[in-house]
Design a protein around this motif. Structure first.
Motif, PDB file in Angstrom:
ATOM      1  N   ASP A 174      -7.998  -1.464 -22.938  1.00  0.00           N
ATOM      2  CA  ASP A 174      -6.386  -1.647 -22.381  1.00  0.00           C
ATOM      3  C   ASP A 174      -5.270  -1.429 -23.123  1.00  0.00           C
ATOM      4  OD1 ASP A 174      -7.422  -3.935 -23.915  1.00  0.00           O
ATOM      5  OD2 ASP A 174      -5.921  -5.411 -22.253  1.00  0.00           O
ATOM      6  N   ARG A 175      -5.676  -1.000 -24.699  1.00  0.00           N
ATOM      7  CA  ARG A 175      -3.834   0.077 -25.082  1.00  0.00           C
ATOM      8  C   ARG A 175      -4.113   0.965 -24.629  1.00  0.00           C
ATOM      9  NH1 ARG A 175      -0.414  -1.280 -27.627  1.00  0.00           N
ATOM     10  NH2 ARG A 175      -0.192  -0.198 -30.030  1.00  0.00           N
ATOM     11  N   ALA A 176      -5.155   1.526 -23.241  1.00  0.00           N
ATOM     12  CA  ALA A 176      -4.889   2.528 -23.005  1.00  0.00           C
ATOM     13  C   ALA A 176      -4.171   2.466 -21.648  1.00  0.00           C
ATOM     14  CB  ALA A 176      -5.864   3.252 -22.226  1.00  0.00           C
ATOM     15  N   PRO A 177      -2.929   3.708 -21.416  1.00  0.00           N
ATOM     16  CA  PRO A 177      -2.335   3.170 -20.950  1.00  0.00           C
ATOM     17  C   PRO A 177      -2.755   3.381 -19.357  1.00  0.00           C
ATOM     18  CG  PRO A 177      -1.236   5.358 -21.617  1.00  0.00           C
ATOM     19  CD  PRO A 177      -2.283   4.418 -22.631  1.00  0.00           C
ATOM     20  N   LYS A 178      -2.539   3.791 -18.378  1.00  0.00           N
ATOM     21  CA  LYS A 178      -2.547   3.439 -16.549  1.00  0.00           C
ATOM     22  C   LYS A 178      -2.607   5.468 -16.818  1.00  0.00           C
ATOM     23  CE  LYS A 178      -3.985  -0.622 -14.461  1.00  0.00           C
ATOM     24  NZ  LYS A 178      -3.781  -1.102 -15.874  1.00  0.00           N
ATOM     25  N   ALA A 179      -1.651   5.599 -16.940  1.00  0.00           N
ATOM     26  CA  ALA A 179      -1.053   7.491 -17.044  1.00  0.00           C
ATOM     27  C   ALA A 179      -0.810   7.756 -18.372  1.00  0.00           C
ATOM     28  CB  ALA A 179       0.013   7.856 -15.442  1.00  0.00           C
ATOM     29  N   PRO A 180      -0.574   9.134 -18.855  1.00  0.00           N
ATOM     30  CA  PRO A 180       0.228   9.157 -19.647  1.00  0.00           C
ATOM     31  C   PRO A 180       1.387   9.126 -19.888  1.00  0.00           C
ATOM     32  CG  PRO A 180      -1.253  10.763 -18.149  1.00  0.00           C
ATOM     33  CD  PRO A 180      -1.251   9.767 -17.677  1.00  0.00           C
ATOM     34  N   THR A 181       2.437   8.467 -21.335  1.00  0.00           N
ATOM     35  CA  THR A 181       3.683   8.000 -21.117  1.00  0.00           C
ATOM     36  C   THR A 181       3.902   9.029 -22.395  1.00  0.00           C
ATOM     37  OG1 THR A 181       2.725   6.388 -22.865  1.00  0.00           O
ATOM     38  CG2 THR A 181       2.991   5.451 -20.267  1.00  0.00           C
ATOM     39  N   ARG A 182       5.321   8.284 -22.569  1.00  0.00           N
ATOM     40  CA  ARG A 182       5.965   9.371 -23.295  1.00  0.00           C
ATOM     41  C   ARG A 182       7.651   8.244 -23.238  1.00  0.00           C
ATOM     42  NH1 ARG A 182       7.850  15.592 -21.848  1.00  0.00           N
ATOM     43  NH2 ARG A 182       5.333  16.272 -22.350  1.00  0.00           N
ATOM     44  N   THR A 183       7.591   8.403 -24.932  1.00  0.00           N
ATOM     45  CA  THR A 183       8.666   7.484 -25.635  1.00  0.00           C
ATOM     46  C   THR A 183       9.055   8.047 -26.605  1.00  0.00           C
ATOM     47  OG1 THR A 183       6.947   6.145 -26.740  1.00  0.00           O
ATOM     48  CG2 THR A 183       7.269   5.375 -25.143  1.00  0.00           C
ATOM     49  N   PHE A 184      10.339   7.644 -27.209  1.00  0.00           N
ATOM     50  CA  PHE A 184      10.620   7.634 -28.080  1.00  0.00           C
ATOM     51  C   PHE A 184      12.219   6.833 -28.684  1.00  0.00           C
ATOM     52  CE2 PHE A 184      15.046   8.354 -25.573  1.00  0.00           C
ATOM     53  CZ  PHE A 184      15.980   7.890 -26.233  1.00  0.00           C
ATOM     54  N   ILE A 185      11.574   6.866 -30.239  1.00  0.00           N
ATOM     55  CA  ILE A 185      12.038   5.857 -30.695  1.00  0.00           C
ATOM     56  C   ILE A 185      13.499   6.281 -32.201  1.00  0.00           C
ATOM     57  CG2 ILE A 185      12.277   3.851 -32.495  1.00  0.00           C
ATOM     58  CD1 ILE A 185       8.993   4.003 -31.076  1.00  0.00           C
ATOM     59  N   GLU A 186      14.242   6.002 -32.141  1.00  0.00           N
ATOM     60  CA  GLU A 186      15.594   6.956 -33.779  1.00  0.00           C
ATOM     61  C   GLU A 186      15.059   5.815 -34.695  1.00  0.00           C
ATOM     62  OE1 GLU A 186      18.400   8.720 -31.019  1.00  0.00           O
ATOM     63  OE2 GLU A 186      17.751   6.617 -30.198  1.00  0.00           O
ATOM     64  N   GLY A 187      15.107   6.482 -35.486  1.00  0.00           N
ATOM     65  CA  GLY A 187      16.248   5.701 -36.861  1.00  0.00           C
ATOM     66  C   GLY A 187      17.163   6.356 -37.282  1.00  0.00           C
ATOM     67  N   ARG A 188      17.788   5.518 -38.443  1.00  0.00           N
ATOM     68  CA  ARG A 188      19.348   6.711 -39.322  1.00  0.00           C
ATOM     69  C   ARG A 188      18.972   7.716 -38.990  1.00  0.00           C
ATOM     70  NH1 ARG A 188      20.713   6.667 -43.693  1.00  0.00           N
ATOM     71  NH2 ARG A 188      19.181   6.623 -44.900  1.00  0.00           N
ATOM     72  N   ASP A 189      17.863   7.895 -39.935  1.00  0.00           N
ATOM     73  CA  ASP A 189      17.887   9.934 -39.574  1.00  0.00           C
ATOM     74  C   ASP A 189      16.764  10.360 -39.555  1.00  0.00           C
ATOM     75  OD1 ASP A 189      16.273   8.297 -41.360  1.00  0.00           O
ATOM     76  OD2 ASP A 189      16.960   9.278 -43.292  1.00  0.00           O
ATOM     77  N   TRP A 190      16.369   9.669 -38.331  1.00  0.00           N
ATOM     78  CA  TRP A 190      14.825  10.741 -37.990  1.00  0.00           C
ATOM     79  C   TRP A 190      14.193  10.201 -36.384  1.00  0.00           C
ATOM     80  CZ3 TRP A 190      11.973   6.501 -36.056  1.00  0.00           C
ATOM     81  CH2 TRP A 190      11.779   4.814 -35.573  1.00  0.00           C
ATOM     82  N   THR A 191      13.829  11.044 -35.138  1.00  0.00           N
ATOM     83  CA  THR A 191      13.679  10.254 -34.312  1.00  0.00           C
ATOM     84  C   THR A 191      11.841  10.496 -34.364  1.00  0.00           C
ATOM     85  OG1 THR A 191      15.806  11.306 -33.523  1.00  0.00           O
ATOM     86  CG2 THR A 191      13.613  10.865 -31.906  1.00  0.00           C
ATOM     87  N   VAL A 192      11.138  10.204 -33.295  1.00  0.00           N
ATOM     88  CA  VAL A 192      10.020   9.437 -33.140  1.00  0.00           C
ATOM     89  C   VAL A 192       9.641   9.718 -31.339  1.00  0.00           C
ATOM     90  CG1 VAL A 192       9.335   7.255 -33.608  1.00  0.00           C
ATOM     91  CG2 VAL A 192       7.713   9.320 -33.968  1.00  0.00           C
ATOM     92  N   LEU A 193       9.116  11.361 -30.937  1.00  0.00           N
ATOM     93  CA  LEU A 193       8.997  11.018 -29.596  1.00  0.00           C
ATOM     94  C   LEU A 193       7.374  11.001 -30.247  1.00  0.00           C
ATOM     95  CD1 LEU A 193      10.683  14.824 -29.015  1.00  0.00           C
ATOM     96  CD2 LEU A 193      11.690  11.591 -29.061  1.00  0.00           C
ATOM     97  N   VAL A 194       6.672  10.174 -28.531  1.00  0.00           N
ATOM     98  CA  VAL A 194       5.003  10.010 -29.482  1.00  0.00           C
ATOM     99  C   VAL A 194       4.809  10.081 -27.289  1.00  0.00           C
ATOM    100  CG1 VAL A 194       3.112   8.887 -29.256  1.00  0.00           C
ATOM    101  CG2 VAL A 194       5.446   8.842 -30.497  1.00  0.00           C
ATOM    102  N   GLU A 195       3.686  10.329 -27.134  1.00  0.00           N
ATOM    103  CA  GLU A 195       3.147  10.895 -25.955  1.00  0.00           C
ATOM    104  C   GLU A 195       1.525  10.697 -26.123  1.00  0.00           C
ATOM    105  OE1 GLU A 195       2.991  15.334 -23.109  1.00  0.00           O
ATOM    106  OE2 GLU A 195       1.472  15.497 -24.451  1.00  0.00           O
ATOM    107  N   THR A 196       1.628   9.422 -24.874  1.00  0.00           N
ATOM    108  CA  THR A 196      -0.044   8.489 -25.173  1.00  0.00           C
ATOM    109  C   THR A 196      -0.763   9.154 -24.089  1.00  0.00           C
ATOM    110  OG1 THR A 196       1.746   6.849 -26.150  1.00  0.00           O
ATOM    111  CG2 THR A 196      -1.022   7.019 -25.435  1.00  0.00           C
ATOM    112  N   ALA A 197      -1.764   9.235 -23.889  1.00  0.00           N
ATOM    113  CA  ALA A 197      -2.922   9.519 -23.304  1.00  0.00           C
ATOM    114  C   ALA A 197      -3.864   9.082 -23.457  1.00  0.00           C
ATOM    115  CB  ALA A 197      -2.791  10.951 -22.329  1.00  0.00           C
ATOM    116  N   ALA A 198      -5.224   8.912 -22.348  1.00  0.00           N
ATOM    117  CA  ALA A 198      -6.512   8.267 -22.926  1.00  0.00           C
ATOM    118  C   ALA A 198      -7.377   8.461 -22.037  1.00  0.00           C
ATOM    119  CB  ALA A 198      -6.890   6.809 -22.636  1.00  0.00           C
ATOM    120  N   GLU A 199      -8.543   8.769 -22.448  1.00  0.00           N
ATOM    121  CA  GLU A 199     -10.137   9.185 -21.575  1.00  0.00           C
ATOM    122  C   GLU A 199     -11.422   9.226 -22.162  1.00  0.00           C
ATOM    123  OE1 GLU A 199      -9.281  13.696 -20.410  1.00  0.00           O
ATOM    124  OE2 GLU A 199     -11.147  13.132 -19.817  1.00  0.00           O
TER     125      GLU A 199
END
Ligand SMILES: C[S@@+](CC[C@H](N)C(=O)[O-])C[C@H]1O[C@@H](n2cnc3c(N)ncnc32)[C@H](O)[C@@H]1O
Length: 243
Positions: free
Chosen positions: A145-170
């Motif tokens: 159940d760590r898997a999302p039901k549908a693919p998700t996209r998130t972004f998180i920012e720090g002081r001098d960085w940004t990270v974008l994460v696309e999560t999918a499961a199959e």
């Protein structure tokens, strides 16, 4: 293919160290309860040494292993008293120790394609044999159940960085496509990695541990840090009376 390259290693250390930090308290409390105030702790997937730093400050001797050279270099700087190896837990000998820990889905990653049910169980058995009586094995795994039901996209920012994460499961495999932007002078450098995790049923983990002889407590977070949905924690002990 290498993982946790320099920029993602920096970002993981800077922005995602909360579970690593909180886990040290859980481990120290458990060792205290079992009267184990000194000795060696083996940390799998030790990352940048956040957990190791706290354990070392409390007088424990830490040996860490991780597949990421960038993270191991950070751990060596943060914890010069520790011993850190680049490598996989799959073929690691477990030295005589009072604790083993693996914080942050370490057992789920497919970075080493030999990491599977069989090698994990073999590692659990080596750990049980190497642990002192009352010794502790603390870790978490990502469940189905760590898997999302549908693919998700998130972004998180720090002081001098940004990270974008696309999560999918199959089919029991969680895939994270991770894109990082790290400031370098006036510009931002882009990098990307794809991580795959095999999702592990927590009930199976618990019965594997019990069949080996561990006493098992399931936990829902590390200290004041609750786990996100689908992450399961295990505080397993080698019984004090085991020969
Ligand atoms: C989410 S990070 C957690 C790092 C650190 N424990 C923390 O909490 O900050 C997962 C770590 O597991 C490591 N890892 C994955 N598979 C591994 C393997 N087979 N052997 C050793 N380390 C592994 C990765 O390189 C990464 O550093």
């Amino acid at each position: 293919m290498s993982y946790y390259q320099p920029d993602l290693a920096f970002i993981h250390d800077d922005g995602f160290g909360h579970l690593a930090l909180a886990s040290a308290k859980v481990l120290i409390d458990a060792l205290d309860r079992n009267g184990l105030q000194r000795g060696t702790v083996l940390e799998l997937g030790c990352g940048s040494g956040i957990t190791a730093r706290t354990l070392t400050d409390r007088g424990y001797t830490v040996t860490g292993i991780d597949l990421s050279e960038s993270l191991i270099n950070m751990a060596r700087k943060r914890v010069p008293e520790g011993t850190f190896h680049i490598g996989s837990f799959v073929d690691m000998e477990v030295p005589p120790c009072i604790a083993v820990c693996a914080i942050g889905e370490v057992l789920n990653y497919t970075f080493d394609n030999r990491s599977n049910y069989t090698s994990r169980k073999a590692f659990f058995e080596r750990t049980f044999r190497a642990l002192a009586a009352g010794g502790v094995f603390l870790f978490d795994v990502a469940g189905p159940d760590r898997a999302p039901k549908a693919p998700t996209r998130t972004f998180i920012e720090g002081r001098d960085w940004t990270v974008l994460v696309e999560t999918a499961a199959e089919a029991g495999l969680l895939t994270r496509r991770i894109v990082t932007f790290k400031q370098s002078g006036p510009a931002y450098r882009r990098d990307s990695e794809v991580h795959q995790l095999q999702l592990i049923a927590p009930d199976e983990v618990e019965s594997e541990l019990r069949s080996i002889g561990f006493e098992v407590e399931r936990i829902s977070g590390y200290s004041a840090e609750p786990f996100p949905k689908g992450l399961y924690g295990f505080l397993a002990c080698r019984p004090p009376t085991t020969a």
